[in-house]
Design a protein around this motif. Sequence first.
Motif, mmCIF file in Angstrom:
data_model
loop_
_atom_site.group_PDB
_atom_site.id
_atom_site.type_symbol
_atom_site.label_atom_id
_atom_site.label_comp_id
_atom_site.label_asym_id
_atom_site.label_seq_id
_atom_site.Cartn_x
_atom_site.Cartn_y
_atom_site.Cartn_z
ATOM 1 N N GLY A 257 1.052 -14.568 -25.035
ATOM 2 C CA GLY A 257 0.083 -15.297 -25.847
ATOM 3 C C GLY A 257 -0.623 -16.378 -25.044
ATOM 4 N N LYS A 258 0.142 -17.110 -24.226
ATOM 5 C CA LYS A 258 -0.456 -18.211 -23.440
ATOM 6 C C LYS A 258 -1.489 -17.659 -22.465
ATOM 7 C CE LYS A 258 3.529 -21.138 -23.766
ATOM 8 N NZ LYS A 258 4.870 -21.206 -23.212
ATOM 9 N N ARG B 267 -1.233 -12.847 -32.749
ATOM 10 C CA ARG B 267 0.107 -13.244 -33.228
ATOM 11 C C ARG B 267 0.931 -13.814 -32.074
ATOM 12 N NH1 ARG B 267 -0.162 -8.626 -36.574
ATOM 13 N NH2 ARG B 267 1.193 -7.396 -35.234
ATOM 14 N N ASN B 268 0.789 -13.216 -30.894
ATOM 15 C CA ASN B 268 1.484 -13.756 -29.720
ATOM 16 C C ASN B 268 1.004 -15.172 -29.400
ATOM 17 O OD1 ASN B 268 3.409 -12.009 -27.869
ATOM 18 N ND2 ASN B 268 2.036 -10.609 -28.951
ATOM 19 N N THR C 113 4.094 -17.238 -27.316
ATOM 20 C CA THR C 113 4.810 -16.428 -26.315
ATOM 21 C C THR C 113 4.105 -16.521 -24.957
ATOM 22 O OG1 THR C 113 3.511 -14.426 -26.662
ATOM 23 C CG2 THR C 113 5.410 -14.737 -28.128
ATOM 24 N N GLU C 114 4.791 -16.051 -23.909
ATOM 25 C CA GLU C 114 4.200 -16.060 -22.569
ATOM 26 C C GLU C 114 2.911 -15.234 -22.542
ATOM 27 O OE1 GLU C 114 4.882 -17.853 -19.797
ATOM 28 O OE2 GLU C 114 6.145 -18.869 -21.278
ATOM 29 N N ASN D 141 2.456 -17.547 -31.936
ATOM 30 C CA ASN D 141 3.890 -17.757 -31.737
ATOM 31 C C ASN D 141 4.225 -18.401 -30.397
ATOM 32 O OD1 ASN D 141 4.374 -16.595 -34.218
ATOM 33 N ND2 ASN D 141 4.642 -14.528 -33.388
#
Length: 266
Positions: A71-72, A62-63, A68-69, A66
Amino acid sequence: MIGLGRQFHGSTCAKNASPTMGNMAMRILLLGSPGSGKGTQSSRLQKNFNLGAISSGDLLRRNIANGTEIGKFAAKEIERGAYVSDNIMIELITNELRTIKRKNWLLDGFPRTINQAIALDDNLSLTGQPLNLVINLQVPEEVILQRIMDRWVHVPSGRVYNLSYNPPKRPGLDDVTGEKLSKRTDDNAEIFKIRLQKHRELTEPLLEYYSKRNMLVTFTGSTSDEIYPKIEGELLRRFGVENFNQGRRPEIVNEEANNIPLNDVN
Ligand code: ATP
Ligand code: MG
């Protein structure tokens, strides 16, 4: 995989019944190699017991979705089958645990290293609510790869489909929202090999860690359908029926007779 803790094969579960602890809160960890069915068992347990659940893999995906840092950073690690660093995972899950309002909960995918397990123990001991059961899923490696190849996921919810066992009603779309399903970037033969290797090296030591603390129960089987009734039977015996289906006593609590048809996913 080494077998530690109590083992349940076939229908021996009922005979080895442990004493019921009455209406004790359920604080469970699900362990098992990639593709062993942790996500599937977690969904069924959430449906049948009054459980909150955290899946570290779903949370990371999910990160990523979306942007997000975290997530990246996680995307790069996940794509190559590596683990995300302990520091990131510990912070992510510690924050997530604070959002769980239910007294019963289950963790899937965290802790995954000894450092994470120690951090979780420390964190939970501050709240006076330690883990009280670790469930280890043991599934033969031969069947796991095919399951992974056939798997599609709905990222926002973490729902899992399997083209052979549990296909979506409409091809490529989530049954509940109608949104697009996707293939996980790490669900391919090459990366799967690396994930299995990481699991052996970094996560299997947790079996001994929890076995020494008398918290580990291992369930063995080739399909999630075969394993689920054994887990359910064990939870009913350990925690009582109060948490089951909003307190409704199931007619049958013995897995030998519990043949509710269930789809097998991962
Ligand atoms: P499956 O979902 O098939 O059971 P899995 O357990 O390998 O397989 P997830 O739990 O979804 O898959 O995790 C996917 C990836 O996310 C892992 O391969 C790893 O890169 C990362 N990850 C998830 N949880 C953790 C964790 N606790 N520590 C480090 N990395 C993690
Ligand atoms: Mg999973």
